[in-house]
Design a protein around this motif. Sequence first.
Motif, PDB file in Angstrom:
ATOM      1  N   THR A  16       0.832  -1.193   0.000  1.00  0.00           N
ATOM      2  CA  THR A  16       0.000   0.000   0.000  1.00  0.00           C
ATOM      3  C   THR A  16       0.863   1.237   0.000  1.00  0.00           C
ATOM      4  O   THR A  16       1.794   1.352   0.784  1.00  0.00           O
ATOM      5  N   LYS A  17       0.562   2.151  -0.896  1.00  0.00           N
ATOM      6  CA  LYS A  17       1.327   3.387  -0.947  1.00  0.00           C
ATOM      7  C   LYS A  17       0.974   4.250   0.258  1.00  0.00           C
ATOM      8  O   LYS A  17      -0.187   4.516   0.523  1.00  0.00           O
ATOM      9  N   ILE A  18       1.978   4.650   0.972  1.00  0.00           N
ATOM     10  CA  ILE A  18       1.777   5.407   2.197  1.00  0.00           C
ATOM     11  C   ILE A  18       2.580   6.685   2.125  1.00  0.00           C
ATOM     12  O   ILE A  18       3.780   6.651   1.880  1.00  0.00           O
ATOM     13  N   LEU A  19       1.942   7.783   2.328  1.00  0.00           N
ATOM     14  CA  LEU A  19       2.616   9.077   2.353  1.00  0.00           C
ATOM     15  C   LEU A  19       2.442   9.646   3.744  1.00  0.00           C
ATOM     16  O   LEU A  19       1.328   9.871   4.192  1.00  0.00           O
ATOM     17  N   ILE A  20       3.555   9.832   4.460  1.00  0.00           N
ATOM     18  CA  ILE A  20       3.481  10.335   5.821  1.00  0.00           C
ATOM     19  C   ILE A  20       4.434  11.487   5.997  1.00  0.00           C
ATOM     20  O   ILE A  20       5.357  11.669   5.222  1.00  0.00           O
ATOM     21  N   VAL A  21       4.161  12.281   7.008  1.00  0.00           N
ATOM     22  CA  VAL A  21       5.070  13.343   7.410  1.00  0.00           C
ATOM     23  C   VAL A  21       5.866  12.823   8.581  1.00  0.00           C
ATOM     24  O   VAL A  21       5.293  12.449   9.594  1.00  0.00           O
ATOM     25  N   PHE A  22       7.214  12.789   8.455  1.00  0.00           N
ATOM     26  CA  PHE A  22       8.049  12.249   9.522  1.00  0.00           C
ATOM     27  C   PHE A  22       8.795  13.373  10.204  1.00  0.00           C
ATOM     28  O   PHE A  22       8.573  14.546   9.933  1.00  0.00           O
ATOM     29  N   THR A 287      -6.810   7.748  14.165  1.00  0.00           N
ATOM     30  CA  THR A 287      -5.704   8.691  14.149  1.00  0.00           C
ATOM     31  C   THR A 287      -4.863   8.430  12.910  1.00  0.00           C
ATOM     32  O   THR A 287      -5.049   7.431  12.210  1.00  0.00           O
ATOM     33  N   THR A 288      -3.931   9.313  12.634  1.00  0.00           N
ATOM     34  CA  THR A 288      -3.014   9.117  11.516  1.00  0.00           C
ATOM     35  C   THR A 288      -1.592   9.019  12.058  1.00  0.00           C
ATOM     36  O   THR A 288      -1.319   9.425  13.207  1.00  0.00           O
ATOM     37  N   LEU A 289      -0.698   8.507  11.244  1.00  0.00           N
ATOM     38  CA  LEU A 289       0.686   8.412  11.683  1.00  0.00           C
ATOM     39  C   LEU A 289       1.271   9.802  11.909  1.00  0.00           C
ATOM     40  O   LEU A 289       2.040  10.025  12.843  1.00  0.00           O
ATOM     41  N   ALA A 290       0.863  10.754  11.065  1.00  0.00           N
ATOM     42  CA  ALA A 290       1.331  12.131  11.243  1.00  0.00           C
ATOM     43  C   ALA A 290       0.862  12.680  12.590  1.00  0.00           C
ATOM     44  O   ALA A 290       1.621  13.350  13.300  1.00  0.00           O
ATOM     45  N   ASP A 291      -0.409  12.388  12.970  1.00  0.00           N
ATOM     46  CA  ASP A 291      -0.916  12.837  14.271  1.00  0.00           C
ATOM     47  C   ASP A 291      -0.103  12.235  15.411  1.00  0.00           C
ATOM     48  O   ASP A 291       0.227  12.912  16.393  1.00  0.00           O
ATOM     49  N   PHE A 296       4.063  12.443  19.670  1.00  0.00           N
ATOM     50  CA  PHE A 296       5.358  11.989  20.171  1.00  0.00           C
ATOM     51  C   PHE A 296       6.307  13.168  20.355  1.00  0.00           C
ATOM     52  O   PHE A 296       7.003  13.285  21.367  1.00  0.00           O
ATOM     53  N   ARG A 297       6.337  14.061  19.367  1.00  0.00           N
ATOM     54  CA  ARG A 297       7.192  15.247  19.468  1.00  0.00           C
ATOM     55  C   ARG A 297       6.802  16.100  20.662  1.00  0.00           C
ATOM     56  O   ARG A 297       7.653  16.585  21.415  1.00  0.00           O
ATOM     57  N   GLY A 298       5.501  16.288  20.846  1.00  0.00           N
ATOM     58  CA  GLY A 298       5.046  17.135  21.937  1.00  0.00           C
ATOM     59  C   GLY A 298       5.341  16.567  23.307  1.00  0.00           C
ATOM     60  O   GLY A 298       5.555  17.309  24.273  1.00  0.00           O
ATOM     61  N   MET A 350       6.750   3.103  12.180  1.00  0.00           N
ATOM     62  CA  MET A 350       6.332   2.032  11.287  1.00  0.00           C
ATOM     63  C   MET A 350       4.810   2.023  11.185  1.00  0.00           C
ATOM     64  O   MET A 350       4.119   2.413  12.122  1.00  0.00           O
ATOM     65  N   GLN A 351       4.327   1.541  10.070  1.00  0.00           N
ATOM     66  CA  GLN A 351       2.884   1.407   9.869  1.00  0.00           C
ATOM     67  C   GLN A 351       2.560   0.027   9.356  1.00  0.00           C
ATOM     68  O   GLN A 351       3.154  -0.450   8.383  1.00  0.00           O
TER      69      GLN A 351
END
Length: 426
Positions: A16-22, A287-291, A296-298, A350-351
Amino acid sequence: MSISMKTVNLPRFAVTKILIVFLIVLFAPAQLLAAPGIDVNKIPKIKETPPVEGFEKNSKEASESNPYGEKLLSYSIRLPKDWTDNVQQPLTQSSRGALSDTVLGLLGRYIGTPKNFLRSYVTVEGQGLNYEISAMNWFINFIMLNGFSLTAMNEISPQEIEALYVEVEKDQTYIVRARILFNGNRLLIVRYYLPQENYQEEKGLQAVVLKSFKPTDPSPNRIEPQETYGFLDQSYFSYPTSWKLKEKSILSIERMSALLYQERQDGRDSVLEGHIRINVISRLLKTTLADEINKFRGDLRIKDYELGELLDIVDYKYDPSIKYGKAQIYRLNPANPTNMKAYEFLVTVMQGDDYYYITSMITPSREQDFYSWARNIEAARIVNESIRRTMRSDVIDPNDPYYDYLEEAEPAPTSAEQKSAVPAKP
């Protein structure tokens, strides 16, 4: 609980094509992990040498069985017929004691005939291994401790490398070609010492002799036994038994976590000697991986340390149940550099079909303690590459063209994904 590792046939499934913000740009080429003073990205590969005609006909086999009373140290090697037999006295456990896990033990020494008044020679040595580490990082640590000049290196696998380096003995300079192999929890290193004056004439022989070296009782076992932990029956990961697991109460399968850490010799927990946290988030939460990355950052707080620059992008071979994964290492800068150690911070996202996974590791920096760093990096690799949805643990040949398919199927980054999103500094 412990589980056995078995090879099974894997289904071929569409990626599956996955586009995420890392955390930051994650689409640069993967890098080898560098040691202080040695940039492995700049070390050239060993150049191929012409074959030596008639080598098999003009050579003899030399071998040793059960040196130090250990089958895993048994080996064979082919040498020119006019070289000496093993001049090292036969080694037994009763005569020499147990094999050391800190000092190389000499198993064999073979001496060539004079050429231009100089002799080449070959040594075979062994050492015990207690902790998971890659052959490349073991050798880099070895080079740094001895002050040798590394000139070329090939990583054949995580358990085997070949290298060229320069070593000076008294007034003689040698071009040394070495092979390092892990055989279960034992290390074998064979080195061909070639006087630099004879290098051009003899380098082909040097190469073919080392290629002939092999363990005669090969073992597929890892250095350390492994344990497997399951988040109920939802997700699993494996880890070396030298690490201690601290489970957290699971109140819901929607969010689960666990902590791995090393234990000090005195029995006290030593979290900052290396600890790995594994977070599992259900995709049923909508939720999304970006969320989750933003969350995690926060939540990232490391007392008295500040997140520094990106050091490495790490290339893992993820389990087939993982559809997407990226990993990076950052520097952790202490508030008081004079009195506090420098650390490094590895983060992996990872997803899968049902869960997102975010793992992080804090480790002493490679500049502070390269061996501990290398040991921690290898433990993190085992954890990240073994995270999976089901109990089974598949063993995949990394040369399988399926891996190429995975890499080709990974989508190219969009312009938005190219933008930096470095974690907020605590």
